[in-house]
Design a protein around this motif. Structure first.
Motif, PDB file in Angstrom:
ATOM      1  N   PRO A 289       0.828  -1.213   0.000  1.00 47.03           N
ATOM      2  CA  PRO A 289       0.000   0.000   0.000  1.00 47.03           C
ATOM      3  C   PRO A 289       0.863   1.265   0.000  1.00 47.03           C
ATOM      4  O   PRO A 289       1.903   1.316   0.661  1.00 47.03           O
ATOM      5  N   GLY A 290       0.417   2.263  -0.774  1.00 51.03           N
ATOM      6  CA  GLY A 290       1.114   3.539  -0.776  1.00 51.03           C
ATOM      7  C   GLY A 290       2.150   3.701  -1.874  1.00 51.03           C
ATOM      8  O   GLY A 290       2.917   4.669  -1.848  1.00 51.03           O
ATOM      9  N   VAL A 291       2.189   2.787  -2.844  1.00 54.06           N
ATOM     10  CA  VAL A 291       3.187   2.912  -3.904  1.00 54.06           C
ATOM     11  C   VAL A 291       2.941   4.171  -4.722  1.00 54.06           C
ATOM     12  O   VAL A 291       1.823   4.673  -4.811  1.00 54.06           O
ATOM     13  N   GLU A 292       4.014   4.673  -5.321  1.00 49.95           N
ATOM     14  CA  GLU A 292       3.952   5.905  -6.116  1.00 49.95           C
ATOM     15  C   GLU A 292       3.902   5.572  -7.600  1.00 49.95           C
ATOM     16  O   GLU A 292       4.370   4.518  -8.046  1.00 49.95           O
ATOM     17  N   ASP A 293       3.383   6.499  -8.386  1.00 49.48           N
ATOM     18  CA  ASP A 293       3.433   6.372  -9.834  1.00 49.48           C
ATOM     19  C   ASP A 293       4.883   6.438 -10.288  1.00 49.48           C
ATOM     20  O   ASP A 293       5.643   7.303  -9.866  1.00 49.48           O
ATOM     21  N   GLY A 294       5.288   5.501 -11.156  1.00 54.75           N
ATOM     22  CA  GLY A 294       6.661   5.473 -11.637  1.00 54.75           C
ATOM     23  C   GLY A 294       7.598   4.669 -10.764  1.00 54.75           C
ATOM     24  O   GLY A 294       8.770   4.476 -11.118  1.00 54.75           O
TER      25      GLY A 294
ATOM     26  N   THR B 122       7.708  -1.380 -13.534  1.00 55.52           N
ATOM     27  CA  THR B 122       7.382   0.017 -13.260  1.00 55.52           C
ATOM     28  C   THR B 122       5.879   0.152 -13.063  1.00 55.52           C
ATOM     29  O   THR B 122       5.100  -0.292 -13.907  1.00 55.52           O
ATOM     30  N   LEU B 123       5.483   0.739 -11.952  1.00 54.70           N
ATOM     31  CA  LEU B 123       4.067   0.896 -11.623  1.00 54.70           C
ATOM     32  C   LEU B 123       3.541   2.205 -12.202  1.00 54.70           C
ATOM     33  O   LEU B 123       4.145   3.265 -12.018  1.00 54.70           O
ATOM     34  N   ARG B 124       2.431   2.107 -12.912  1.00 56.55           N
ATOM     35  CA  ARG B 124       1.774   3.280 -13.479  1.00 56.55           C
ATOM     36  C   ARG B 124       0.394   3.414 -12.846  1.00 56.55           C
ATOM     37  O   ARG B 124      -0.443   2.537 -12.980  1.00 56.55           O
ATOM     38  N   ILE B 125       0.174   4.516 -12.133  1.00 58.33           N
ATOM     39  CA  ILE B 125      -1.090   4.723 -11.425  1.00 58.33           C
ATOM     40  C   ILE B 125      -1.956   5.692 -12.227  1.00 58.33           C
ATOM     41  O   ILE B 125      -1.550   6.826 -12.502  1.00 58.33           O
TER      42      ILE B 125
END
Length: 302
Positions: A170-175, A199-202
């Protein structure tokens, strides 16, 4: 055989550090990866060029040899020297040419003839066997909603035909990137496998804007609630919250709800704040009686 400018391929200068090379490679590999560009021959060609450039510039021995060759390449072309012989201008290609082709660490087609000629036989221990080499890293992206990033939990994605299950904190950032060890390309000559960087894209949320672990949202309230005060229910990511509006609240007033923002990454139980920006909504399609009452109110305020 054409000279391959690996620095130009990765878009870095000749004095680039290893970190700068790695960053440039990852960005380009993600852009031209076959998973992102299916059935695109040009992207596939570019992807192979990027991997070849990284194969050389990320290896100290290969980079040193490549830089030395770069200074002599023009003399080599002018001399017209063939393999294993000293040509005009005193250039001896045999000190560079290795013979054999280079293999693509992703298991695809061979590297260029240039790579094979210069680096095909490079590496090896004193006993003559090739030294172990780590596999290349893979790049992938995973799209999340803001709610997904808030809650975290297991997710499944497929990379190069392999299904992987990961847990999002929980709380991951975009990028933000997640590294999975040993999920990249297989190593060579007994070397370890590479890593997979996800790479996480929100996706942007219509209701919220995010700043770290704090959130801001607009809350429309009626002119009557703003003037007279009252209660209003706000839907937050953790559930509905009832707030109290003070009488004569002005348009644009900001309220702060402590602990109702986004989870703080890797700090369980800690949350940012939620800021509410109150915006007044004016009544429409007034009746004659309502217009009369508003005129009377306006006259009272003179």
């Amino acid at each position: 055989m054409d000279y391959q400018d690996y620095y130009q391929t990765l878009g870095v200068g000749k004095t680039a550090t290893k970190d700068q090379i790695k960053k440039a490679y990852r960005k380009l590999a993600r852009q031209y990866h076959p998973d992102v560009n299916p059935n695109n021959p040009e992207a596939e060609r570019k992807f192979k060029e990027i991997n070849e450039a990284n194969e050389v510039l990320s290896d100290d021995d290969k980079r040193q040899k490549y830089d030395q060759l770069g200074a002599d390449w023009q003399r080599y072309q002018q001399a017209g020297a063939g393999r294993g012989s000293a040509g005009g201008g005193g250039f001896d290609w045999s000190q560079y040419a290795q013979g054999g082709g280079g293999s693509d660490p992703f298991g695809g087609a061979d590297f260029s003839d240039f790579f094979g000629s210069v680096f095909g036989g490079m590496g090896g221990s004193q006993g003559g066997s090739a030294r172990p080499r780590a596999g290349q890293d893979y790049q992938a992206e995973l799209e999340l909603s803001l709610e997904d990033a808030y809650q975290g939990g297991p997710r499944t994605l497929t990379v190069n035909g392999k299904s992987l299950r990961i847990t999002i904190q929980p709380g991951v950032e975009d990028g933000q990137a997640i590294r999975l060890r040993d999920q990249g390309a297989p190593g060579r000559n007994g070397g370890p496998s590479g890593s997979l960087y996800i790479t996480l894209r929100i996706r942007p949320a219509a209701r919220y804007s995010r700043n770290g672990s704090d959130l801001t949202m607009d809350v429309p309230i009626s002119i009557y609630t703003a003037l007279l005060g009252g209660e209003h229910t706000v839907e937050t990511l953790s559930g509905p919250v009832k707030i109290t509006i003070k009488p004569e609240t002005q348009n644009g007033t900001r309220l702060r709800l402590r602990g109702k923002g986004f989870p703080v990454y890797r700090q369980p139980g800690q949350f940012g704040d939620l800021y509410l920006r109150l915006s007044l909504t004016l009544p429409q399609q007034l009746t004659d009686q309502e217009k009369t009452l508003f005129r009377q109110l306006a006259d009272l305020r003179k």
